[in-house]
Design a protein around this motif. Structure first.
Motif, PDB file in Angstrom:
ATOM      1  N   GLU A  26      -4.795  10.359   2.304  1.00 10.98           N
ATOM      2  CA  GLU A  26      -3.855   9.793   3.280  1.00 10.98           C
ATOM      3  C   GLU A  26      -4.573   8.882   4.264  1.00 10.98           C
ATOM      4  O   GLU A  26      -4.085   7.787   4.603  1.00 10.98           O
ATOM      5  CB  GLU A  26      -3.150  10.923   4.036  1.00 10.98           C
ATOM      6  N   ALA A  27      -5.735   9.317   4.728  1.00 13.22           N
ATOM      7  CA  ALA A  27      -6.516   8.512   5.680  1.00 13.22           C
ATOM      8  C   ALA A  27      -6.959   7.202   5.044  1.00 13.22           C
ATOM      9  O   ALA A  27      -6.965   6.153   5.707  1.00 13.22           O
ATOM     10  CB  ALA A  27      -7.734   9.307   6.163  1.00 13.22           C
ATOM     11  N   ASN A  28      -7.306   7.264   3.758  1.00 13.38           N
ATOM     12  CA  ASN A  28      -7.721   6.042   3.067  1.00 13.38           C
ATOM     13  C   ASN A  28      -6.586   5.030   2.993  1.00 13.38           C
ATOM     14  O   ASN A  28      -6.787   3.831   3.246  1.00 13.38           O
ATOM     15  CB  ASN A  28      -8.227   6.380   1.658  1.00 13.38           C
ATOM     16  N   PHE A  29      -5.383   5.505   2.665  1.00 11.32           N
ATOM     17  CA  PHE A  29      -4.235   4.593   2.611  1.00 11.32           C
ATOM     18  C   PHE A  29      -3.921   4.040   4.004  1.00 11.32           C
ATOM     19  O   PHE A  29      -3.592   2.863   4.155  1.00 11.32           O
ATOM     20  CB  PHE A  29      -3.006   5.307   2.038  1.00 11.32           C
ATOM     21  N   ASP A  30      -4.027   4.884   5.026  1.00  9.84           N
ATOM     22  CA  ASP A  30      -3.809   4.411   6.397  1.00  9.84           C
ATOM     23  C   ASP A  30      -4.821   3.323   6.762  1.00  9.84           C
ATOM     24  O   ASP A  30      -4.469   2.322   7.404  1.00  9.84           O
ATOM     25  CB  ASP A  30      -3.927   5.573   7.388  1.00  9.84           C
ATOM     26  N   ASN A  31      -6.064   3.540   6.372  1.00  7.50           N
ATOM     27  CA  ASN A  31      -7.106   2.554   6.675  1.00  7.50           C
ATOM     28  C   ASN A  31      -6.852   1.238   5.946  1.00  7.50           C
ATOM     29  O   ASN A  31      -7.126   0.155   6.495  1.00  7.50           O
ATOM     30  CB  ASN A  31      -8.482   3.108   6.282  1.00  7.50           C
ATOM     31  N   GLN A  32      -6.336   1.329   4.709  1.00  5.48           N
ATOM     32  CA  GLN A  32      -6.026   0.102   3.974  1.00  5.48           C
ATOM     33  C   GLN A  32      -4.914  -0.689   4.658  1.00  5.48           C
ATOM     34  O   GLN A  32      -4.985  -1.920   4.759  1.00  5.48           O
ATOM     35  CB  GLN A  32      -5.618   0.437   2.538  1.00  5.48           C
ATOM     36  N   ILE A  33      -3.898   0.033   5.133  1.00  4.50           N
ATOM     37  CA  ILE A  33      -2.806  -0.635   5.847  1.00  4.50           C
ATOM     38  C   ILE A  33      -3.337  -1.312   7.106  1.00  4.50           C
ATOM     39  O   ILE A  33      -2.987  -2.452   7.423  1.00  4.50           O
ATOM     40  CB  ILE A  33      -1.697   0.375   6.195  1.00  4.50           C
ATOM     41  N   SER A  34      -4.215  -0.610   7.821  1.00  6.87           N
ATOM     42  CA  SER A  34      -4.821  -1.177   9.021  1.00  6.87           C
ATOM     43  C   SER A  34      -5.649  -2.421   8.679  1.00  6.87           C
ATOM     44  O   SER A  34      -5.610  -3.425   9.411  1.00  6.87           O
ATOM     45  CB  SER A  34      -5.714  -0.131   9.699  1.00  6.87           C
TER      46      SER A  34
ATOM     47  N   ILE B 182       0.818  -1.211   0.000  1.00  9.52           N
ATOM     48  CA  ILE B 182       0.000   0.000   0.000  1.00  9.52           C
ATOM     49  C   ILE B 182       0.853   1.263   0.000  1.00  9.52           C
ATOM     50  O   ILE B 182       0.534   2.246  -0.682  1.00  9.52           O
ATOM     51  CB  ILE B 182      -0.953   0.013   1.220  1.00  9.52           C
ATOM     52  N   ASN B 183       1.943   1.267   0.735  1.00 10.95           N
ATOM     53  CA  ASN B 183       2.783   2.469   0.782  1.00 10.95           C
ATOM     54  C   ASN B 183       3.399   2.793  -0.573  1.00 10.95           C
ATOM     55  O   ASN B 183       3.641   3.957  -0.889  1.00 10.95           O
ATOM     56  CB  ASN B 183       3.882   2.305   1.839  1.00 10.95           C
ATOM     57  N   GLN B 184       3.656   1.763  -1.379  1.00 10.77           N
ATOM     58  CA  GLN B 184       4.168   1.998  -2.723  1.00 10.77           C
ATOM     59  C   GLN B 184       3.113   2.727  -3.558  1.00 10.77           C
ATOM     60  O   GLN B 184       3.428   3.654  -4.308  1.00 10.77           O
ATOM     61  CB  GLN B 184       4.541   0.669  -3.384  1.00 10.77           C
ATOM     62  N   ALA B 185       1.855   2.321  -3.412  1.00 14.60           N
ATOM     63  CA  ALA B 185       0.760   3.005  -4.119  1.00 14.60           C
ATOM     64  C   ALA B 185       0.617   4.433  -3.632  1.00 14.60           C
ATOM     65  O   ALA B 185       0.393   5.364  -4.423  1.00 14.60           O
ATOM     66  CB  ALA B 185      -0.543   2.242  -3.904  1.00 14.60           C
TER      67      ALA B 185
ATOM     68  N   LYS C 192     -12.711  -6.182   1.055  1.00  9.65           N
ATOM     69  CA  LYS C 192     -13.420  -5.197   0.244  1.00  9.65           C
ATOM     70  C   LYS C 192     -12.790  -3.814   0.373  1.00  9.65           C
ATOM     71  O   LYS C 192     -12.997  -2.951  -0.478  1.00  9.65           O
ATOM     72  CB  LYS C 192     -14.889  -5.118   0.672  1.00  9.65           C
ATOM     73  N   GLU C 193     -12.024  -3.606   1.446  1.00 13.35           N
ATOM     74  CA  GLU C 193     -11.513  -2.275   1.753  1.00 13.35           C
ATOM     75  C   GLU C 193     -10.112  -2.023   1.219  1.00 13.35           C
ATOM     76  O   GLU C 193      -9.618  -0.891   1.319  1.00 13.35           O
ATOM     77  CB  GLU C 193     -11.503  -2.071   3.277  1.00 13.35           C
ATOM     78  N   ILE C 194      -9.456  -3.052   0.682  1.00  8.42           N
ATOM     79  CA  ILE C 194      -8.050  -2.883   0.299  1.00  8.42           C
ATOM     80  C   ILE C 194      -7.820  -3.084  -1.192  1.00  8.42           C
ATOM     81  O   ILE C 194      -8.537  -3.822  -1.855  1.00  8.42           O
ATOM     82  CB  ILE C 194      -7.137  -3.844   1.088  1.00  8.42           C
ATOM     83  N   MET C 195      -6.793  -2.403  -1.674  1.00  8.64           N
ATOM     84  CA  MET C 195      -6.328  -2.640  -3.032  1.00  8.64           C
ATOM     85  C   MET C 195      -5.786  -4.066  -3.115  1.00  8.64           C
ATOM     86  O   MET C 195      -5.131  -4.529  -2.178  1.00  8.64           O
ATOM     87  CB  MET C 195      -5.217  -1.640  -3.368  1.00  8.64           C
ATOM     88  N   PRO C 196      -6.043  -4.779  -4.202  1.00 12.31           N
ATOM     89  CA  PRO C 196      -5.537  -6.158  -4.314  1.00 12.31           C
ATOM     90  C   PRO C 196      -4.013  -6.208  -4.263  1.00 12.31           C
ATOM     91  O   PRO C 196      -3.339  -5.688  -5.133  1.00 12.31           O
ATOM     92  CB  PRO C 196      -6.048  -6.609  -5.695  1.00 12.31           C
ATOM     93  N   ILE C 197      -3.492  -6.794  -3.196  1.00 10.16           N
ATOM     94  CA  ILE C 197      -2.059  -7.023  -3.039  1.00 10.16           C
ATOM     95  C   ILE C 197      -1.843  -8.528  -3.104  1.00 10.16           C
ATOM     96  O   ILE C 197      -2.468  -9.279  -2.358  1.00 10.16           O
ATOM     97  CB  ILE C 197      -1.542  -6.476  -1.694  1.00 10.16           C
TER      98      ILE C 197
END
Length: 241
Positions: free
Chosen positions: A151-159, A94-97, A195-200
């Motif tokens: 930024e909050a969205n990426f943080d939420n995805q990491i979580s 996610i951080n790369q994205a 459903k909340e994360i980008m496919p990794i």
């Protein structure tokens, strides 16, 4: 064959492709931009009623983002990948994205598109010169809102990925204890967080392997007597979905 061997098998097939990841980002960040413009306008124009805010937002997007918000995000992804020298098409985490989106100049692009939309509305008398002036002078409020929400969205995805990892570990423990009710509880949590994360690839691979094994046991009325062939099939099926 042990469950761990199935879940850790490294096959050469690529589960996640670039289009899936880009589509997720375009859709997710597109929604964030839409909401950010709406929220920013409400802060700048507190005296306007909701329908007026919605109409102004829709008109700004329609006449400024002529190629669409998703297109603006797509362009930022392409520019960002080029800027950081990203060779492979797939994001590995996610951080790369997040870095790609920042490097792609998305906020600057949105700023220009907002100007375009506001100027159009002002020129064509769709908003008063006073409202136009307020939005232009306070544009950074909108941009900051969008940036913070991204930024909050990426943080939420990491979580969410961290939680998926935790739920997956719990599922494996319940599996070892042959506790199907516990497995079912963790499985449902995994499905919701996916459903909340980008496919990794790493995350999706394990989640789908768990899904296939879970389904096999569920279809056998909760019996855990899986054969070696069935466990191997659970691993292979993820590449044929």
């Amino acid at each position: 064959m042990q469950l761990e061997n199935v879940l850790e098998t490294n096959l050469s097939n690529k589960l996640v492709n670039q289009n899936e990841q880009n589509n997720f980002l375009e859709t997710t960040i597109g929604k964030v931009i839409n909401i950010g413009i709406d929220t920013g306008l409400r802060a700048l124009l507190p005296d306007l009623i909701e329908n007026q805010i919605i109409n102004i937002k829709d008109e700004i997007i329609k006449n400024g983002f002529s190629s669409g918000i998703k297109e603006a995000v797509s362009s930022a992804i392409d520019l960002g990948k080029s800027a950081i020298g990203m060779i492979t098409g797939n994001f590995e985490n996610i951080n790369q994205a997040r870095t790609v989106i920042k490097s792609g100049g998305l906020i600057d692009s949105i700023s220009s598109l907002l100007d375009k939309g506001i100027n159009y509305l002002s020129k064509n008398k769709k908003i008063s010169s006073n409202i136009s002036s307020i939005i232009k002078s306070g544009k950074n409020v909108i941009l900051d809102t969008i940036n913070n929400n991204i930024e909050a969205n990426f943080d939420n995805q990491i979580s969410s990925i961290e939680k998926i990892s935790k739920y997956s570990a719990n599922w494996k423990e319940y599996y070892q204890n042959k506790d199907f009710l516990g497995m079912e509880k963790e499985y449902k949590k995994i499905k919701e967080k996916l459903k909340e994360i980008m496919p990794i690839e790493k995350t999706i691979t394990e989640a789908r392997q768990i899904e296939n094994i879970h389904t096999l046991i569920k279809n056998k009325d909760g019996k855990f007597d899986l054969s070696k062939e069935e466990l191997e099939l659970a691993n292979k099926l993820i590449y044929n979905e």
